[in-house]
Design a protein around this motif. Structure first.
Motif, mmCIF file in Angstrom:
data_model
loop_
_atom_site.group_PDB
_atom_site.id
_atom_site.type_symbol
_atom_site.label_atom_id
_atom_site.label_comp_id
_atom_site.label_asym_id
_atom_site.label_seq_id
_atom_site.Cartn_x
_atom_site.Cartn_y
_atom_site.Cartn_z
ATOM 1 N N PHE A 110 0.818 -1.215 0.000
ATOM 2 C CA PHE A 110 0.000 0.000 0.000
ATOM 3 C C PHE A 110 0.848 1.259 0.000
ATOM 4 C CE2 PHE A 110 -2.482 -3.283 2.225
ATOM 5 C CZ PHE A 110 -3.619 -3.282 1.439
ATOM 6 N N SER A 111 0.259 2.323 -0.489
ATOM 7 C CA SER A 111 0.909 3.639 -0.461
ATOM 8 C C SER A 111 0.819 4.207 0.955
ATOM 9 C CB SER A 111 0.217 4.592 -1.435
ATOM 10 O OG SER A 111 -1.109 4.866 -1.004
ATOM 11 N N ASP A 112 1.644 5.208 1.214
ATOM 12 C CA ASP A 112 1.602 5.885 2.521
ATOM 13 C C ASP A 112 0.219 6.477 2.776
ATOM 14 O OD1 ASP A 112 4.227 5.215 3.017
ATOM 15 O OD2 ASP A 112 5.034 7.164 2.401
ATOM 16 N N ALA A 113 -0.415 7.000 1.721
ATOM 17 C CA ALA A 113 -1.747 7.598 1.877
ATOM 18 C C ALA A 113 -2.747 6.568 2.401
ATOM 19 C CB ALA A 113 -2.231 8.171 0.547
ATOM 20 N N ILE A 114 -2.638 5.333 1.932
ATOM 21 C CA ILE A 114 -3.556 4.276 2.382
ATOM 22 C C ILE A 114 -3.218 3.877 3.822
ATOM 23 C CG2 ILE A 114 -4.324 1.904 1.980
ATOM 24 C CD1 ILE A 114 -5.450 3.969 -0.006
ATOM 25 N N TYR A 115 -1.943 3.715 4.122
ATOM 26 C CA TYR A 115 -1.567 3.384 5.506
ATOM 27 C C TYR A 115 -2.063 4.463 6.475
ATOM 28 C CZ TYR A 115 1.363 -0.649 4.387
ATOM 29 O OH TYR A 115 1.811 -1.880 3.991
ATOM 30 N N ASN A 116 -1.979 5.722 6.061
ATOM 31 C CA ASN A 116 -2.412 6.830 6.928
ATOM 32 C C ASN A 116 -3.927 6.852 7.126
ATOM 33 O OD1 ASN A 116 0.223 7.697 7.259
ATOM 34 N ND2 ASN A 116 0.124 9.104 5.529
ATOM 35 N N LYS A 117 -4.671 6.386 6.141
ATOM 36 C CA LYS A 117 -6.138 6.387 6.206
ATOM 37 C C LYS A 117 -6.686 5.161 6.962
ATOM 38 C CE LYS A 117 -10.243 7.621 4.250
ATOM 39 N NZ LYS A 117 -11.023 8.647 4.891
ATOM 40 N N ALA A 118 -5.867 4.119 7.059
ATOM 41 C CA ALA A 118 -6.328 2.841 7.619
ATOM 42 C C ALA A 118 -6.615 2.937 9.110
ATOM 43 C CB ALA A 118 -5.294 1.756 7.361
ATOM 44 N N HIS A 119 -7.621 2.178 9.524
ATOM 45 C CA HIS A 119 -7.985 2.054 10.933
ATOM 46 C C HIS A 119 -7.388 0.804 11.557
ATOM 47 C CE1 HIS A 119 -11.108 4.754 9.333
ATOM 48 N NE2 HIS A 119 -11.111 5.260 10.537
ATOM 49 N N GLY A 120 -6.656 0.039 10.775
ATOM 50 C CA GLY A 120 -6.031 -1.172 11.296
ATOM 51 C C GLY A 120 -5.508 -2.034 10.170
ATOM 52 N N LYS A 121 -4.715 -3.032 10.579
ATOM 53 C CA LYS A 121 -4.137 -3.976 9.618
ATOM 54 C C LYS A 121 -4.319 -5.381 10.175
ATOM 55 C CE LYS A 121 -0.044 -2.132 9.951
ATOM 56 N NZ LYS A 121 1.376 -1.793 9.795
ATOM 57 N N ILE A 122 -4.671 -6.298 9.283
ATOM 58 C CA ILE A 122 -4.831 -7.699 9.649
ATOM 59 C C ILE A 122 -3.931 -8.525 8.741
ATOM 60 C CG2 ILE A 122 -6.416 -9.668 9.620
ATOM 61 C CD1 ILE A 122 -8.659 -7.775 10.365
ATOM 62 N N SER A 123 -3.251 -9.489 9.329
ATOM 63 C CA SER A 123 -2.462 -10.439 8.555
ATOM 64 C C SER A 123 -3.149 -11.796 8.605
ATOM 65 C CB SER A 123 -1.050 -10.554 9.147
ATOM 66 O OG SER A 123 -0.336 -11.569 8.492
#
Length: 157
Positions: A110-123
């Motif tokens: 993902f781009s930085d813009a997407i990481y900044n907009k995200a409310h969380g990450k799941i693996s």
């Protein structure tokens, strides 16, 4: 609540697409679920990894509403058991959000813009899977989570 799965690129494999469709149909009994595909970036081979992630990020952002809760499927995300994932979904539903959006990124993440907009990450795993297979795994795990919440036998079947 609606659960939306956004994915870059189409699923070429007919058997995989049939399985994804099967779980999408099963999910209709529990929750509004949408799988949306974002077309592959044209001429991606002429772009750097960063440029490709930025272009994909712009396309992802266009698909999001102002109140959507964005969760990335990311190798560095939080690991869940199926039972804990079902509790996670229950908490999201209880919080009153309108739409929970899971995103499968392109080949470089993902781009930085997407990481900044995200409310969380799941693996899903420490292993790497094809993006097409990840779609099936996500849809199946969302279905499994709802059967767990309803105390249905699928999880132990």
């Amino acid at each position: 609540m609606t659960i939306k799965l956004l994915a870059i690129g189409k699923t070429d494999s007919k058997p995989l697409q049939q399985l994804i469709s099967e779980y999408e149909n099963r999910l209709k009994h529990y929750v509004r679920f949408k799988l949306e595909t974002i077309a592959d970036i044209k001429n991606a081979k002429n772009l750097s990894e960063v440029q490709q992630k930025d272009k994909e990020g712009e396309l992802i952002l266009k698909k999001l509403g102002p109140t959507d809760i964005l969760v990335l499927l990311d190798e560095n995300g939080k690991h869940f058991s199926s039972i804990h994932f079902s509790k996670y979904l229950q908490k999201k539903m209880n919080s009153g959000i309108k739409q929970l959006v899971f995103v499968i990124g392109g080949p470089y993440g993902f781009s930085d813009a997407i990481y900044n907009k995200a409310h969380g990450k799941i693996s899903l795993s420490k292993m790497t899977f094809s993006h097409q297979m990840v779609r099936l795994f996500v849809v199946e795990q969302v279905y499994r989570a709802f059967t767990i919440l309803k105390n249905e036998p699928y999880h132990h079947g």
